[in-house]
Design a protein around this motif. Structure first.
Motif, PDB file in Angstrom:
ATOM      1  N   THR A  60      62.495  19.885  79.156  1.00 27.90           N
ATOM      2  CA  THR A  60      62.402  20.129  77.361  1.00 27.90           C
ATOM      3  C   THR A  60      60.834  19.960  76.955  1.00 27.90           C
ATOM      4  O   THR A  60      60.260  19.097  77.811  1.00 27.90           O
ATOM      5  N   VAL A  61      61.099  20.244  75.832  1.00 29.81           N
ATOM      6  CA  VAL A  61      59.850  19.501  74.989  1.00 29.81           C
ATOM      7  C   VAL A  61      60.113  19.322  73.482  1.00 29.81           C
ATOM      8  O   VAL A  61      60.693  20.289  72.950  1.00 29.81           O
ATOM      9  N   GLU A  62      60.408  18.620  73.259  1.00 31.52           N
ATOM     10  CA  GLU A  62      60.293  18.120  72.014  1.00 31.52           C
ATOM     11  C   GLU A  62      59.355  17.508  70.954  1.00 31.52           C
ATOM     12  O   GLU A  62      58.777  16.488  71.365  1.00 31.52           O
ATOM     13  N   TYR A  63      59.354  18.085  69.674  1.00 28.11           N
ATOM     14  CA  TYR A  63      58.102  17.200  68.441  1.00 28.11           C
ATOM     15  C   TYR A  63      56.963  17.268  69.574  1.00 28.11           C
ATOM     16  O   TYR A  63      56.210  16.152  69.162  1.00 28.11           O
ATOM     17  N   SER A  64      56.369  18.476  70.333  1.00 26.75           N
ATOM     18  CA  SER A  64      55.117  17.934  70.339  1.00 26.75           C
ATOM     19  C   SER A  64      54.910  19.602  70.744  1.00 26.75           C
ATOM     20  O   SER A  64      55.286  20.517  70.301  1.00 26.75           O
ATOM     21  N   VAL A  65      53.141  18.845  70.704  1.00 26.67           N
ATOM     22  CA  VAL A  65      52.140  20.287  71.152  1.00 26.67           C
ATOM     23  C   VAL A  65      51.452  20.401  72.093  1.00 26.67           C
ATOM     24  O   VAL A  65      50.745  19.757  72.684  1.00 26.67           O
TER      25      VAL A  65
END
Ligand code: UD1
Ligand code: CA
Length: 469
Positions: free
Chosen positions: A307-312
């Motif tokens: 999972t990857v949230e609110y990221s670059v």
């Protein structure tokens, strides 16, 4: 049949209001001219000639070495543009397909259909047309009572009744090559724009007694991009098609209006993309991932169930079952193994992080080799830069780093060691040991009373910048 393609990409693109070439403006992750080039690939043209002029260096740079270029020094119209390609066309007897460089929605299927139609029908030329709800701005196909194409009239030269015609010229044509050359030699610039119009060749061929056909395509595919509003519109259409392709492949997209995926991206089944996600370039996302909301991933690999949230994420590799974000920045040359946790306000750059390692909050990991099952306390910083050089930090398996620690690189923390919170580590730490590197605490008793420094709470004033009551 011998098929030759000519793409017109020399125009100034005045309506785009740009310092650059119109055809190198991006729509859905690619310069629009590359969408046209992509569609052309499926046609199998022996020769591909791009007419360049205005900001030609930009157009050449985008298209690369594999195609031929012809310079149109002064942009005197689409007919004049194609005239510049005659040295390439002379002596050929097959089909020349002409395309505008500003129609990025055209597909290989439609181009092939136009060529097939042309080949089977003994035509002098075939025009690809479309029925537009709002044909304003486009050239119109004028047909006689029997429905035969007679000529094409430009919007600016059209009479009121011609303006009502909804069948538009897409600016995609197949010509019998010698007839194209002959007709181009006879067009003039006696029209509203004082330009040499390529569409005038159609009327000329008909007057010469040649058969001209029209292949009616889907309007969306023929859309030209003349200004930034149309650029946005075609971008949305292209992105919508890409999103649909992924959805058919089993990817769940919550909102394709705010999810932007480049054509080059691969995504596995049962992955969910949340709103505000951009996935770009050479990126591959595994199965059963959860990406977003508000995440950008460029040129990276993300393993299954991550999972990857609110990221670059840029130019990095993330393994399986990792947890990234919120508000993480994974920078180039970073490799995260499986089951890694990178949490809020954590930046990783040019580092390897081993299985089961965790940096849950406020940490910088730069130029580091991190082993397995390492714990970074909140506020750990690898101090990798002394103003001149970058140095490496080596952190071996099972190391525990207490909060607010500075690791002054180059330095090695060996297996199973502990770093006490608040330490500034300058020397290597042996395995199985505890390193404490901080100054001793002094408590000055009753200091607050002696100095009269008791603190009272302050009221917070309401924020008046907000509109409304
Ligand atoms: C053109 C057609 C119009 C058609 C429409 C479809 C003409 C005269 N009109 O109009 O019938 O409905 O496309 O989108 O052809 N270009 C050059 N050199 C030039 C002028 C243009 O290379 O001197 C290139 C442009 O870079 C562009 C393409 O030709 O890629 C089309 O030119 P544009 O000015 O956009 O033509 P439209 O007015 O849209
Ligand atoms: Ca156009």
């Amino acid at each position: 049949m011998d098929v030759c393609a000519v793409v017109m990409a020399a125009g100034e693109g005045k309506r785009m209001n740009t310092n650059h070439s119109k055809v190198v403006q991006w729509a859905a992750g690619r310069p629009i001219i590359l969408w046209v080039a992509e569609a052309l690939k499926g046609v199998g043209a022996k020769e591909q000639v791009y007419i360049v002029g205005h900001r030609q260096e930009e157009v050449r740079a985008v298209l690369g070495e594999d195609v031929a270029f012809v310079l149109q020094e002064h942009q005197l119209g689409t007919g004049h543009a194609v005239m510049q390609a005659t040295p390439f066309l002379e002596g050929r007897n097959g089909c020349t397909i002409v395309l505008p460089g500003d129609a990025p929605l055209i597909t290989s299927d439609t181009l092939r259909a136009a060529i097939d139609y042309f080949e089977k029908g003994d035509f002098g030329a075939v025009v690809v047309s479309a029925i537009a709800d709002n044909p304003a701005g486009y050239g119109r196909l004028v047909r006689d009572e029997e429905g035969n194409v007679q000529r094409i009239v430009e919007d600016r030269d059209a009479t009121e009744s011609e303006k009502k015609i909804r069948e538009i010229n897409s600016s995609i044509y197949c010509f019998r090559t010698p007839l194209l050359i002959s007709a181009l030699g006879r067009i003039d610039a006696k029209n509203a724009q004082k330009e040499y119009y390529l569409p005038d060749t159609i009327g000329i061929l008909i007057r010469d007694g040649h058969k001209v056909g029209a292949l009616v395509a889907d309007f969306d595919e023929t859309r030209g991009v003349n200004d930034r509003i149309e650029l946005q519109q075609v971008g949305k259409i292209l992105n919508g098609k890409i999103c649909e392709r992924h959805m058919r492949n089993g990817v769940q997209i919550i909102d394709s209006n705010t999810t932007w995926i480049d054509d080059t991206v691969r995504i596995g089944k049962d992955t969910v993309l949340l709103p505000g996600t951009m996935i770009r370039g050479d990126t591959s996302i595994g199965e059963e991932c959860r990406i977003g909301e508000n995440t950008r991933i460029d040129d990276s690999v993300v393993g299954d169930k991550t999972t990857v949230e609110y990221s670059v994420l840029r130019n990095c590799r993330v393994g399986k079952n990792c947890r990234i974000g919120p508000f993480s920045h994974i920078r180039p040359e970073s490799v995260l193994a499986d089951n890694v946790t990178i949490g809020a306000y954590v930046e990783v750059k040019n580092s390897n992080v081993g299985d089961f390692s965790r940096a849950r909050h406020l940490t910088y990991i730069g130029d580091a080799q991190v082993g397995k099952n390492v714990n970074f306390g909140c506020g750990t910083v690898t101090c990798n830069y002394d103003g001149l050089d970058k140095s490496a930090c080596i952190i071996r398996d099972n190391v525990f780093i207490g909060g607010n620690s500075n690791l002054i690189s180059p330095v090695t923390l060996n297996e199973n060691c502990y770093i006490a919170a608040g330490s500034t580590i300058t020397d290597d730490v042996p395995e199985l040991s505890l390193a404490i590197a901080r100054s001793q605490q002094i408590n000055k008793e009753n200091w607050v009373v002696k100095k009269n420094r008791l603190r009272a709470a302050k009221l917070i004033q309401p924020d008046r910048r907000r509109e409304g009551v």
